[in-house]
Design a protein around this motif. Structure first.
Motif, PDB file in Angstrom:
ATOM      1  N   ARG A  64      -0.286   8.716  -1.493  1.00 32.45           N
ATOM      2  CA  ARG A  64      -0.555   9.900  -0.279  1.00 32.45           C
ATOM      3  C   ARG A  64      -0.611  11.038  -0.924  1.00 32.45           C
ATOM      4  N   THR A  65       0.685  11.371  -1.733  1.00 30.94           N
ATOM      5  CA  THR A  65       0.623  12.777  -2.451  1.00 30.94           C
ATOM      6  C   THR A  65      -0.420  12.894  -3.446  1.00 30.94           C
ATOM      7  N   ALA A  66      -0.904  11.915  -4.180  1.00 26.63           N
ATOM      8  CA  ALA A  66      -2.105  11.952  -4.941  1.00 26.63           C
ATOM      9  C   ALA A  66      -3.336  12.413  -4.341  1.00 26.63           C
ATOM     10  N   ALA A 293      -8.322  13.742   2.779  1.00 21.84           N
ATOM     11  CA  ALA A 293      -7.269  12.810   2.371  1.00 21.84           C
ATOM     12  C   ALA A 293      -7.029  11.468   3.123  1.00 21.84           C
ATOM     13  N   LEU A 294      -7.532  11.494   4.191  1.00 15.60           N
ATOM     14  CA  LEU A 294      -7.439  10.076   4.912  1.00 15.60           C
ATOM     15  C   LEU A 294      -8.806   9.279   4.485  1.00 15.60           C
ATOM     16  N   ALA A 295      -9.829   9.787   4.049  1.00 14.08           N
ATOM     17  CA  ALA A 295     -10.847   9.255   3.368  1.00 14.08           C
ATOM     18  C   ALA A 295     -10.532   8.446   2.250  1.00 14.08           C
ATOM     19  N   ASP A 299      -9.769   4.241   0.853  1.00 21.50           N
ATOM     20  CA  ASP A 299     -10.339   3.386  -0.379  1.00 21.50           C
ATOM     21  C   ASP A 299      -9.258   3.370  -1.416  1.00 21.50           C
ATOM     22  N   PRO A 300      -8.116   2.822  -1.321  1.00 20.66           N
ATOM     23  CA  PRO A 300      -7.040   2.796  -2.466  1.00 20.66           C
ATOM     24  C   PRO A 300      -7.554   2.408  -3.855  1.00 20.66           C
ATOM     25  N   ARG A 305      -8.297   3.792  -9.222  1.00 23.10           N
ATOM     26  CA  ARG A 305      -9.187   3.784 -10.487  1.00 23.10           C
ATOM     27  C   ARG A 305      -9.015   5.195 -10.958  1.00 23.10           C
ATOM     28  N   VAL A 306      -9.363   6.279 -10.241  1.00 21.09           N
ATOM     29  CA  VAL A 306      -9.523   7.750 -10.663  1.00 21.09           C
ATOM     30  C   VAL A 306      -7.987   8.025 -11.335  1.00 21.09           C
TER      31      VAL A 306
END
Ligand code: AMP
Ligand code: TRP
Length: 335
Positions: A64-66, A293-295, A299-300, A305-306
């Motif tokens: 979430r922080t990222a 952020a929610l979007a 898609d975790p 991956r990023v």
């Protein structure tokens, strides 16, 4: 090719959401600085282990922080945004740095002394004692020129400078000596219910904290209920009017306007009007960031991956520094 100077900063994954102090005091500056610096931003999950954590929650807070860094404007293709524990060199360099730090020197750190005073000698772990050497490793691995942080972290950056100079003098130059860039006092945001205390992720009451991921209606309500005073004039005076002054600082930071101009606009009008407009300013600023952020969090796998790609980029820089350090201190290279 002109190489841009390097910048490093990080934040602990200590809550599900950032608060507006993190946003104004850190993120807004970071996204500006990433344009002119080669910037590295980490989510310092290893540091977070110095506090009690539920493992599943820590993982979630890290993502979430990222996600909020990215949603708030950190571009993972421009800056290097990664999770500290994804780059093992941080823990490895920390070990080397602990061997260069005096025990008394470590015990003199204000943050450590405060935690020992608060929790007692046994509750304060050795991890807390060596926390500043992990932070120094974060910074020194990247040959960092500047470190933007809040005032409370200045002493740790000073220690980092001392350790870099000590290492360079003893073993030959391996590190750039970084400069702290301390946030201006005027950029500090205070708790809406207790406007002489810094707004913090660990505040006792939720009513005084504006969370980036709060529902917009909740954000507006918290602003309407913010503590003010009985004078009734929208005027900046940190001593006499801490509540109103804090709201003015938020207003100015998010609109880019000067405080006197805002005071003029609300001259002769009550706090109700002012708060209503401020609520709109904050909600308009936060709503798109929150949605983004929610979007990202929906898609975790893509987010992970990023973060992995960015950790790979960080690792290239970090491993080169670590290899040089290992050579200089006399560790035998593995054939
Ligand atoms: P923290 O998560 O509290 O360690 O904060 C991370 C960073 O956010 C700090 O280094 C500051 O730059 C910024 N920050 C945190 N709280 C505030 C605040 N109340 N006002 C301004 N900046 C803040
Ligand atoms: N200790 C910092 C804080 O609590 C976070 C941090 C860890 C950091 N490593 C860093 C900040 C390196 C700047 C650079 O705010």
């Amino acid at each position: 090719m002109v190489t841009r100077p390097r910048l490093y900063s990080g934040m602990q994954p200590s809550a599900d959401s950032l608060q507006i102090g993190n946003y104004i005091g850190a993120l807004m500056q970071w996204r500006e600085l990433q344009q002119s610096y080669q910037a590295f931003f980490s989510v310092v999950d290893l540091h977070a282990l110095t506090q009690p954590n539920d493992p599943a929650e820590l993982r979630e807070k890290t993502r979430r922080t990222a996600a909020q860094y990215i949603a708030g404007g950190i571009e993972p293709s421009r800056a290097t945004l990664y999770v500290q524990s994804h780059v093992p060199a941080h823990a490895e360099l920390q070990w080397i740095l602990t061997t260069l730090t005096g025990e008394g020197e470590a015990r003199r750190m204000t943050q450590y002394k405060d935690k020992v005073a608060r929790y007692g000698k046994d509750a304060a772990s050795v991890g807390l004692l060596v926390y500043p050497m992990l932070m120094a490793a974060d910074i020194l691995l990247y040959q960092t020129d500047i470190v933007p942080v809040g005032e409370d972290q200045k002493q740790h950056v000073e220690l980092t400078r001392d350790l870099a100079e000590r290492f360079n003098a003893r073993y030959g130059r391996a590190f750039t000596v970084p400069m702290p860039v301390i946030q201006r006092e005027t950029g500090r945001i205070y708790d809406l219910q207790n406007p002489t205390a810094k707004m913090s992720k660990s505040a006792e009451s939720d009513a005084g904290v504006l969370w980036l991921l709060d529902d917009p209606a909740v954000t507006a309500k918290k602003i309407m209920r913010a503590v003010t005073d009985s004078e009734g004039s929208v005027r900046y005076d940190r001593q006499a009017k801490p509540g109103v002054s804090n709201l003015l600082v938020i207003y100015a930071a998010l609109t880019g306007r000067q405080i006197p101009a805002i005071e003029d606009e609300y001259a002769g009008r009550g706090y109700g009007d002012f708060k209503k407009d401020l609520a709109e300013v904050v909600v308009n600023e936060f709503a798109p960031v929150r949605e983004r952020a929610l979007a990202l969090l929906a898609d975790p796998a893509e987010l992970d991956r990023v973060l992995a790609v960015n950790a790979g980029r960080a690792e290239e820089v970090a491993n080169a520094t670590l290899a040089d350090v290992y050579d200089k201190v006399g560790l035998l290279r593995r054939a």
